[in-house]
Design an enzyme around this catalytic site. Structure first.
Site, PDB file in Angstrom:
ATOM      1  N   GLY A 158      29.529  89.345   3.685  1.00 34.51           N
ATOM      2  CA  GLY A 158      30.334  90.538   4.154  1.00 34.51           C
ATOM      3  C   GLY A 158      29.326  91.576   4.669  1.00 34.51           C
ATOM      4  O   GLY A 158      28.070  91.320   4.642  1.00 34.51           O
ATOM      5  N   CYS A 177      25.589  84.505   1.279  1.00 36.02           N
ATOM      6  CA  CYS A 177      25.208  85.679   1.863  1.00 36.02           C
ATOM      7  C   CYS A 177      25.419  86.803   0.889  1.00 36.02           C
ATOM      8  O   CYS A 177      24.901  86.787  -0.083  1.00 36.02           O
ATOM      9  CB  CYS A 177      25.547  85.850   3.151  1.00 36.02           C
ATOM     10  SG  CYS A 177      24.577  87.083   4.151  1.00 36.02           S
ATOM     11  N   TYR A 178      26.290  87.717   1.296  1.00 34.13           N
ATOM     12  CA  TYR A 178      26.734  89.076   0.220  1.00 34.13           C
ATOM     13  C   TYR A 178      26.992  88.268  -1.076  1.00 34.13           C
ATOM     14  O   TYR A 178      26.905  89.022  -2.052  1.00 34.13           O
ATOM     15  CB  TYR A 178      27.711  89.693   0.969  1.00 34.13           C
ATOM     16  CG  TYR A 178      28.444  90.843   0.079  1.00 34.13           C
ATOM     17  CD1 TYR A 178      27.567  92.148   0.205  1.00 34.13           C
ATOM     18  CD2 TYR A 178      29.254  90.852  -0.938  1.00 34.13           C
ATOM     19  CE1 TYR A 178      27.827  93.212  -0.537  1.00 34.13           C
ATOM     20  CE2 TYR A 178      29.611  91.776  -1.591  1.00 34.13           C
ATOM     21  CZ  TYR A 178      29.083  92.932  -1.531  1.00 34.13           C
ATOM     22  OH  TYR A 178      29.560  93.901  -2.434  1.00 34.13           O
ATOM     23  N   HIS A 234      24.311  80.873   5.931  1.00 32.99           N
ATOM     24  CA  HIS A 234      25.711  80.437   6.175  1.00 32.99           C
ATOM     25  C   HIS A 234      25.715  78.981   6.364  1.00 32.99           C
ATOM     26  O   HIS A 234      25.795  78.600   7.506  1.00 32.99           O
ATOM     27  CB  HIS A 234      26.499  81.363   7.204  1.00 32.99           C
ATOM     28  CG  HIS A 234      26.579  82.812   7.053  1.00 32.99           C
ATOM     29  ND1 HIS A 234      27.632  83.294   6.158  1.00 32.99           N
ATOM     30  CD2 HIS A 234      25.516  83.881   7.074  1.00 32.99           C
ATOM     31  CE1 HIS A 234      27.597  84.646   6.150  1.00 32.99           C
ATOM     32  NE2 HIS A 234      26.284  85.002   6.738  1.00 32.99           N
ATOM     33  N   GLU A 238      28.586  77.403   6.672  1.00 34.39           N
ATOM     34  CA  GLU A 238      30.072  77.296   7.448  1.00 34.39           C
ATOM     35  C   GLU A 238      29.815  77.355   9.107  1.00 34.39           C
ATOM     36  O   GLU A 238      30.503  76.756   9.607  1.00 34.39           O
ATOM     37  CB  GLU A 238      30.909  78.177   6.701  1.00 34.39           C
ATOM     38  CG  GLU A 238      30.815  79.577   7.106  1.00 34.39           C
ATOM     39  CD  GLU A 238      29.923  80.404   6.238  1.00 34.39           C
ATOM     40  OE1 GLU A 238      29.983  81.548   6.334  1.00 34.39           O
ATOM     41  OE2 GLU A 238      29.254  79.775   5.469  1.00 34.39           O
ATOM     42  N   ASP A 266      54.495  74.355  16.576  1.00 32.65           N
ATOM     43  CA  ASP A 266      55.106  74.783  15.242  1.00 32.65           C
ATOM     44  C   ASP A 266      56.191  74.915  14.758  1.00 32.65           C
ATOM     45  O   ASP A 266      56.700  74.485  13.794  1.00 32.65           O
ATOM     46  CB  ASP A 266      54.197  76.166  14.940  1.00 32.65           C
ATOM     47  CG  ASP A 266      52.654  76.231  15.754  1.00 32.65           C
ATOM     48  OD1 ASP A 266      52.012  75.097  15.254  1.00 32.65           O
ATOM     49  OD2 ASP A 266      52.307  77.197  16.327  1.00 32.65           O
ATOM     50  N   SER A 320      58.819  73.216  16.523  1.00 29.85           N
ATOM     51  CA  SER A 320      59.297  71.955  16.527  1.00 29.85           C
ATOM     52  C   SER A 320      59.332  71.416  15.066  1.00 29.85           C
ATOM     53  O   SER A 320      60.154  70.577  14.551  1.00 29.85           O
ATOM     54  CB  SER A 320      58.934  71.266  17.671  1.00 29.85           C
ATOM     55  OG  SER A 320      59.155  71.859  18.921  1.00 29.85           O
ATOM     56  N   LYS A 340      46.710  74.797  12.908  1.00 34.86           N
ATOM     57  CA  LYS A 340      47.575  73.980  13.782  1.00 34.86           C
ATOM     58  C   LYS A 340      47.287  72.733  13.758  1.00 34.86           C
ATOM     59  O   LYS A 340      48.000  71.697  13.678  1.00 34.86           O
ATOM     60  CB  LYS A 340      47.302  74.502  15.176  1.00 34.86           C
ATOM     61  CG  LYS A 340      48.294  74.034  16.203  1.00 34.86           C
ATOM     62  CD  LYS A 340      48.098  74.575  17.408  1.00 34.86           C
ATOM     63  CE  LYS A 340      48.974  75.915  17.759  1.00 34.86           C
ATOM     64  NZ  LYS A 340      50.370  75.956  17.583  1.00 34.86           N
TER      65      LYS A 340
END
Length: 528
Positions: free
Chosen positions: A63, A94-95, A181, A183, A239, A241, A384
């Site tokens: 954050g 991190c934060y 991080h 990620e 989406d 459909s 998606k």
């Protein structure tokens, strides 16, 4: 009714990091189901709502704040005690690391050395979190505060080349923390670190599986709808459909699909959607031409947020009008099915901690506050690529699964400024050339999303021997996994030359074509 086994769940508490969505993406890419909630969520109520899931771990995001600030985002004492009482692993990033240090009696200070970007760390301890990572890594840092004193019973597991603590843990309490991080793709072995947390430490076993998701959602939809009829907003995109086919499996003839032409569809798209669905599926399908209504309400509107909200409200007005019409025929409608996705929710509504709204999607933030129809949104917590997996398990034709995303507001957000019929017709013709050219060069399936934008500027040119002052078109093509991040597609020069010449020579009113080479972030995929 057989009880469906829910996948194991990782809860991500958001403290406002720009990377929080990436944490969810990385876990989902490993078929681990995760959900993002704001740090302020009432955890007891959340766990009660999720009692059918096995929550195997909690991740505290990064954050922009400092734990030393008076107004820093913090867990309530009740939530913090509740987390500790669960006895499940916690990972602070991190934060999240700084908060765990501070909350457990350690000391954080504003370091004289800030670490941003690539940083080399040395791993000091052979621990589960770093299994398979070697002794040194290059990681992505983004912090100004640092750990000055470890809490009691915590150990330092790595430090940076600046001699700053980069990770720590308390194995007994199952608390783990990283100053960097994992990620972010810039972090070397970042996925390995997350895999270690998920599978070695949290011991995830029940993965997200489309077949089990489908069975679970079918049961859920049947319980929700009961014996009522439902309308499905069928745009013809991936989406909606997949949502229509899923709900049809649950409710059969109780599903009535409605396709609305809002006047901002691609060239001949509504006719093609109706034709394809009638050929492939035996749905109750209603077509509504509401182009004049949408264009009337959008007349003179230039602000993109207003456009989206007007379009969202108008869609609901049309669906509710259809519901009244059907009620007069003895068919009572209480629910509306939408193909809303997780990124729509994340970008539209600031639900996830102290973050900001990026833009309102017509089907989320653009909806009116009061609606007569209740929503059924089976994919509200999916990305998606996960919806595409579900679609394949439902045996949808590949022509649906591989379709590029198309915004609900359609070309209204690709005409920069006020949309009117002449501008939309011009853009429709340009878009048609662009998309057909991608197919001609066999590039369409290599791209996540491609489209054209009509810019609110004109430029001087020469057409034949005469001076022209005509419209400028921007082409956009990106690759992405889920739309949360994206890179522009590297076209061969041959293609760009071909498509530019064809647009300028074929579409009256265009004399210049440019190509957008922005990535997301900092740009978004759509221009509005």
């Amino acid at each position: 009714m057989k009880k469906q086994i829910k996948p194991d769940l990782i809860l991500i508490l958001d403290f406002g990091s720009q990377y929080t969505q990436l944490i969810a993406r990385r876990t989902r890419e490993m078929d681990v189901y995760s959900e993002i909630q704001p740090y302020s969520v009432d955890l007891r109520k959340y766990f009660e709502l999720k009692k059918d899931y096995s929550v195997k771990g909690i991740i505290l995001s990064g954050g922009p704040s400092s734990v030393l600030d008076a107004n820093a985002p913090v867990l309530t004492d009740s939530n913090f005690r509740f987390i500790l009482s669960l006895g499940i692993p916690v990972l602070g990033i991190c934060y999240g690391l700084q908060y765990l240090v501070y909350k457990n009696g350690g000391k954080v200070h504003k370091s004289g050395i800030s670490e941003y970007g690539f940083t080399r760390i040395k791993i000091n301890k052979s621990v589960k979190l770093f299994s398979g990572c070697g002794k040194e890594l290059v990681v992505w840092m983004s912090h100004g505060d640092s750990v000055d004193r470890l809490p009691v019973q915590f150990i330092k597991t790595s430090e940076s080349s600046n001699r700053i603590i980069s990770s720590l843990e308390n194995g007994g309490k199952k608390i783990y923390a990283l100053q960097f991080h994992p990620e972010v793709h810039h972090t070397e072995k970042g996925n390995v670190i997350l895999e270690n947390f998920l599978f070695r430490i949290c011991k995830i076993t029940n993965l997200f599986k489309p077949a089990e998701f489908i069975a679970s959602k079918i049961d859920e939809i049947r319980i929700t709808a009961g014996k009522e009829y439902v309308l499905c907003a069928l745009s013809g995109g991936v989406d909606s459909s997949v949502a229509a086919v899923l709900v049809h499996k649950a409710l059969g003839k109780k599903l009535i699909c409605v396709h609305i032409d809002n006047g901002m569809m691609r060239k001949n798209e509504s006719a093609e959607i109706i034709k394809i669905f009638k050929e492939h599926f035996k749905f109750n399908l209603i077509f509504v031409d509401a182009a004049d209504l949408f264009l009337k309400r959008l007349k003179g509107v230039t602000d993109p947020e207003r456009k989206r909200k007007i379009i969202g409200k108008t869609f609901i007005d049309v669906f509710e009008k259809e519901a009244i019409r059907l009620k007069n025929k003895g068919i009572n409608i209480k629910y509306l099915v939408q193909g809303t996705l997780y990124p729509d929710v994340i970008e539209s509504v600031s639900l996830k901690g102290p973050s900001v709204t990026i833009k309102s999607h017509h089907n989320v933030g653009g909806l009116p506050a009061k609606m007569n129809l209740k929503l059924i949104e089976p994919f509200r917590e999916l990305f998606k690529d996960e919806v595409r997996k579900v679609g394949r398990d439902l045996n949808l034709p590949e022509q649906f699964i591989k379709r590029h995303p198309f915004p609900g507001p359609g070309l209204a957000v690709r005409v920069i400024g006020s949309p009117d019929k002449s501008k939309l017709d011009l853009l429709r013709n340009v878009d048609d050339i662009f998309i057909n050219s991608l197919h001609k060069f066999r590039l369409y399936d290599k791209i996540w999303q491609a489209f054209a934008v009509l810019l609110p500027v004109q430029s001087v040119g020469v057409m034949g021997d005469e001076r022209s002052y005509e419209n400028v078109i921007a082409l956009r093509a990106v690759n992405s996994v889920d739309g949360m991040t994206a890179d522009f597609f590297h076209f061969p020069k041959e293609f760009l030359t071909y498509v530019s010449n064809k647009i300028i020579n074929s579409v009256r009113g265009v004399n210049r074509v440019v190509y957008d080479i922005s990535s997301k972030p900092p740009a978004t995929i759509e221009w509005e």
